[in-house]
Design a protein around this motif. Structure first.
Motif, mmCIF file in Angstrom:
data_model
loop_
_atom_site.group_PDB
_atom_site.id
_atom_site.type_symbol
_atom_site.label_atom_id
_atom_site.label_comp_id
_atom_site.label_asym_id
_atom_site.label_seq_id
_atom_site.Cartn_x
_atom_site.Cartn_y
_atom_site.Cartn_z
ATOM 1 N N ALA A 114 1.052 -1.290 -0.165
ATOM 2 C CA ALA A 114 -0.087 0.039 0.099
ATOM 3 C C ALA A 114 0.764 1.341 -0.022
ATOM 4 C CB ALA A 114 -0.848 0.026 1.202
ATOM 5 N N VAL A 115 2.073 1.209 0.585
ATOM 6 C CA VAL A 115 3.066 2.250 0.768
ATOM 7 C C VAL A 115 3.529 2.704 -0.425
ATOM 8 C CG1 VAL A 115 4.990 3.348 1.935
ATOM 9 C CG2 VAL A 115 3.192 2.163 3.351
ATOM 10 N N ARG A 116 4.051 1.516 -1.080
ATOM 11 C CA ARG A 116 4.469 1.384 -2.477
ATOM 12 C C ARG A 116 3.669 2.067 -3.328
ATOM 13 N NH1 ARG A 116 9.480 2.046 -3.053
ATOM 14 N NH2 ARG A 116 10.240 -0.149 -2.414
ATOM 15 N N SER A 117 2.498 1.546 -3.579
ATOM 16 C CA SER A 117 1.603 2.002 -4.478
ATOM 17 C C SER A 117 1.155 3.492 -4.621
ATOM 18 C CB SER A 117 0.099 1.304 -4.266
ATOM 19 O OG SER A 117 -0.773 1.645 -5.138
ATOM 20 N N ARG A 118 1.107 3.934 -3.352
ATOM 21 C CA ARG A 118 0.899 5.421 -2.838
ATOM 22 C C ARG A 118 2.176 6.324 -3.343
ATOM 23 N NH1 ARG A 118 -2.698 8.894 -2.772
ATOM 24 N NH2 ARG A 118 -1.421 10.703 -3.070
ATOM 25 N N GLN A 119 3.343 5.758 -3.152
ATOM 26 C CA GLN A 119 4.430 6.445 -3.650
ATOM 27 C C GLN A 119 4.677 6.593 -5.237
ATOM 28 O OE1 GLN A 119 7.955 3.981 -3.139
ATOM 29 N NE2 GLN A 119 9.346 5.685 -3.355
ATOM 30 N N ARG A 124 1.536 11.186 -10.524
ATOM 31 C CA ARG A 124 0.913 12.624 -10.607
ATOM 32 C C ARG A 124 2.006 13.730 -10.831
ATOM 33 N NH1 ARG A 124 -4.014 13.189 -6.333
ATOM 34 N NH2 ARG A 124 -3.606 15.362 -7.094
ATOM 35 N N GLU A 125 3.199 13.661 -10.264
ATOM 36 C CA GLU A 125 4.111 14.660 -10.578
ATOM 37 C C GLU A 125 4.622 14.733 -12.024
ATOM 38 O OE1 GLU A 125 5.726 17.222 -8.753
ATOM 39 O OE2 GLU A 125 4.326 16.631 -7.329
ATOM 40 N N VAL A 126 4.762 13.456 -12.687
ATOM 41 C CA VAL A 126 5.332 13.297 -14.096
ATOM 42 C C VAL A 126 4.261 13.752 -15.028
ATOM 43 C CG1 VAL A 126 5.933 11.841 -15.754
ATOM 44 C CG2 VAL A 126 7.002 11.492 -13.474
ATOM 45 N N LEU A 127 2.664 13.289 -14.823
ATOM 46 C CA LEU A 127 1.877 13.434 -15.489
ATOM 47 C C LEU A 127 1.733 15.263 -15.594
ATOM 48 C CD1 LEU A 127 -0.582 10.986 -14.593
ATOM 49 C CD2 LEU A 127 0.075 11.346 -16.794
ATOM 50 N N SER A 128 1.739 16.022 -14.278
ATOM 51 C CA SER A 128 1.561 17.306 -14.281
ATOM 52 C C SER A 128 2.564 18.105 -14.771
ATOM 53 C CB SER A 128 1.457 17.891 -12.758
ATOM 54 O OG SER A 128 0.170 17.069 -12.131
ATOM 55 N N VAL A 186 0.330 13.608 -20.353
ATOM 56 C CA VAL A 186 -0.026 12.184 -20.656
ATOM 57 C C VAL A 186 1.089 11.570 -21.560
ATOM 58 C CG1 VAL A 186 -1.711 10.400 -20.990
ATOM 59 C CG2 VAL A 186 -2.280 12.352 -19.773
ATOM 60 N N ALA A 187 1.312 12.091 -22.704
ATOM 61 C CA ALA A 187 1.796 11.438 -23.795
ATOM 62 C C ALA A 187 3.361 11.294 -23.444
ATOM 63 C CB ALA A 187 2.022 12.327 -25.071
ATOM 64 N N SER A 188 3.797 11.795 -22.579
ATOM 65 C CA SER A 188 5.344 11.585 -22.250
ATOM 66 C C SER A 188 5.459 10.995 -20.924
ATOM 67 C CB SER A 188 6.113 12.919 -21.783
ATOM 68 O OG SER A 188 6.114 13.767 -23.153
ATOM 69 N N THR A 189 4.424 10.502 -20.367
ATOM 70 C CA THR A 189 4.448 9.715 -19.026
ATOM 71 C C THR A 189 4.713 8.195 -19.269
ATOM 72 O OG1 THR A 189 3.296 11.315 -17.799
ATOM 73 C CG2 THR A 189 3.340 9.152 -16.857
ATOM 74 N N SER A 190 5.751 7.446 -19.006
ATOM 75 C CA SER A 190 5.836 6.282 -19.328
ATOM 76 C C SER A 190 6.020 5.497 -17.835
ATOM 77 C CB SER A 190 6.980 5.965 -20.218
ATOM 78 O OG SER A 190 8.251 6.295 -19.412
ATOM 79 N N LEU A 191 5.979 4.426 -17.910
ATOM 80 C CA LEU A 191 6.094 3.549 -16.393
ATOM 81 C C LEU A 191 7.774 3.858 -16.123
ATOM 82 C CD1 LEU A 191 4.516 0.047 -16.828
ATOM 83 C CD2 LEU A 191 3.561 2.246 -15.751
ATOM 84 N N ARG A 192 8.545 3.662 -17.078
ATOM 85 C CA ARG A 192 9.932 4.191 -16.808
ATOM 86 C C ARG A 192 9.991 5.445 -16.061
ATOM 87 N NH1 ARG A 192 14.172 1.253 -18.314
ATOM 88 N NH2 ARG A 192 13.060 0.208 -19.910
ATOM 89 N N ALA A 193 9.359 6.466 -16.628
ATOM 90 C CA ALA A 193 9.394 7.995 -16.194
ATOM 91 C C ALA A 193 9.179 7.874 -14.702
ATOM 92 C CB ALA A 193 8.953 8.739 -17.027
ATOM 93 N N VAL A 194 8.076 7.386 -14.533
ATOM 94 C CA VAL A 194 7.407 7.315 -13.215
ATOM 95 C C VAL A 194 8.273 6.592 -12.114
ATOM 96 C CG1 VAL A 194 5.335 6.533 -11.821
ATOM 97 C CG2 VAL A 194 5.158 7.503 -13.809
ATOM 98 N N ALA A 195 8.827 5.300 -12.617
ATOM 99 C CA ALA A 195 9.826 4.478 -11.838
ATOM 100 C C ALA A 195 11.010 5.466 -11.343
ATOM 101 C CB ALA A 195 10.374 3.434 -12.554
ATOM 102 N N ALA A 196 11.500 6.319 -12.271
ATOM 103 C CA ALA A 196 12.525 7.297 -12.141
ATOM 104 C C ALA A 196 12.237 8.307 -11.222
ATOM 105 C CB ALA A 196 13.200 7.810 -13.486
ATOM 106 N N PRO A 251 13.425 0.715 -9.028
ATOM 107 C CA PRO A 251 13.644 0.055 -10.294
ATOM 108 C C PRO A 251 12.543 -0.221 -11.271
ATOM 109 C CG PRO A 251 14.618 -0.990 -8.245
ATOM 110 C CD PRO A 251 13.769 0.021 -7.752
ATOM 111 N N LEU A 252 12.369 -0.069 -12.556
ATOM 112 C CA LEU A 252 11.469 -0.348 -13.271
ATOM 113 C C LEU A 252 10.672 -1.556 -12.889
ATOM 114 C CD1 LEU A 252 9.804 0.487 -15.785
ATOM 115 C CD2 LEU A 252 11.620 -0.589 -17.307
ATOM 116 N N GLY A 253 11.418 -2.712 -12.500
ATOM 117 C CA GLY A 253 10.760 -4.109 -12.310
ATOM 118 C C GLY A 253 9.862 -3.828 -11.036
ATOM 119 N N THR A 254 10.104 -2.916 -10.038
ATOM 120 C CA THR A 254 9.167 -2.723 -8.909
ATOM 121 C C THR A 254 7.893 -1.898 -9.483
ATOM 122 O OG1 THR A 254 11.104 -2.437 -7.366
ATOM 123 C CG2 THR A 254 9.120 -1.508 -6.764
#
Length: 200
Positions: free
Chosen positions: A7-12, A18-22, A26-36, A41-44
């Protein structure tokens, strides 16, 4: 490395999204960008949110929960539907509507879903969720005061969402506080007149 509760990881990750999207849209928001952004790690990232769509839905859920919390903070037991409409919509406007990045992000999520094959349901669910929050809040207010509305509360909620949504879009394009305050009062007066609350 200490294990982080799901639950903590999901919230994080939702906060990072939200930071990346803002910031990037949306077009530039990837899972990799959010992980960074979250520093994981991207796997997480992919373990918690296997797809971009599951992450975007979680972001919308988070925004809906934020809106719900604003309305809940204005709830006055036995006050009735009219005070609920007036206090709740003013509180929503003061706390969330002026957040330009948040509002643009929500509009981008809607248009993304509508333009992406197979994702149209996300836009429908987004607005159904907004309407459900408002309808539930109105129902609690009316019930606590022993009132009924002249029109069904789901219809009242849809009209409220549509009206305020339009005001927000105008405000995002042309932020005029005095005009927005006047227009919001007109919308509230209209909603109160439509509801015409009376004793059950």
């Amino acid at each position: 490395m200490a294990r982080v509760a799901p639950a903590v990881r999901s919230r994080q990750l939702v906060e990072a999204a939200r930071e990346v999207l803002s910031r990037e849209g949306v077009a530039s928001t990837s899972l990799r960008a959010v992980a960074a952004e979250a520093g994981v790690p991207l796997g997480t990232m992919q373990y918690v949110f296997p797809t971009r769509e599951s992450l975007l839905r979680a972001v919308i859920e988070d925004v809906v929960n934020e809106i719900d919390a604003v309305f809940a903070d204005t709830e006055h037991t036995d006050a009735g539907l009219e005070p609920a409409l007036r206090d709740g919509l003013r509180a929503f406007w003061n706390r969330l509507a002026g957040n330009r990045n948040l509002q643009v992000m929500q509009y981008e999520l809607t248009t993304y879903a509508l333009r992406t094959a197979g994702q149209e349901e996300l836009a429908r669910w987004q607005y159904a969720s907004y309407t459900r929050v408002v309808a539930t809040w109105c129902a609690r207010a009316a019930s606590s005061a022993g009132e009924v509305s002249a029109i069904p509360l789901d219809r009242l909620a849809r009209i409220a969402v549509a009206s305020v949504d339009g005001l927000i879009l105008q405000y995002v394009c042309d932020p005029d506080d005095a005009r927005a305050d006047r227009d919001l009062e007109t919308v509230i007066d209209t909603l109160v007149a439509l509801a015409a609350p009376r004793p059950a």
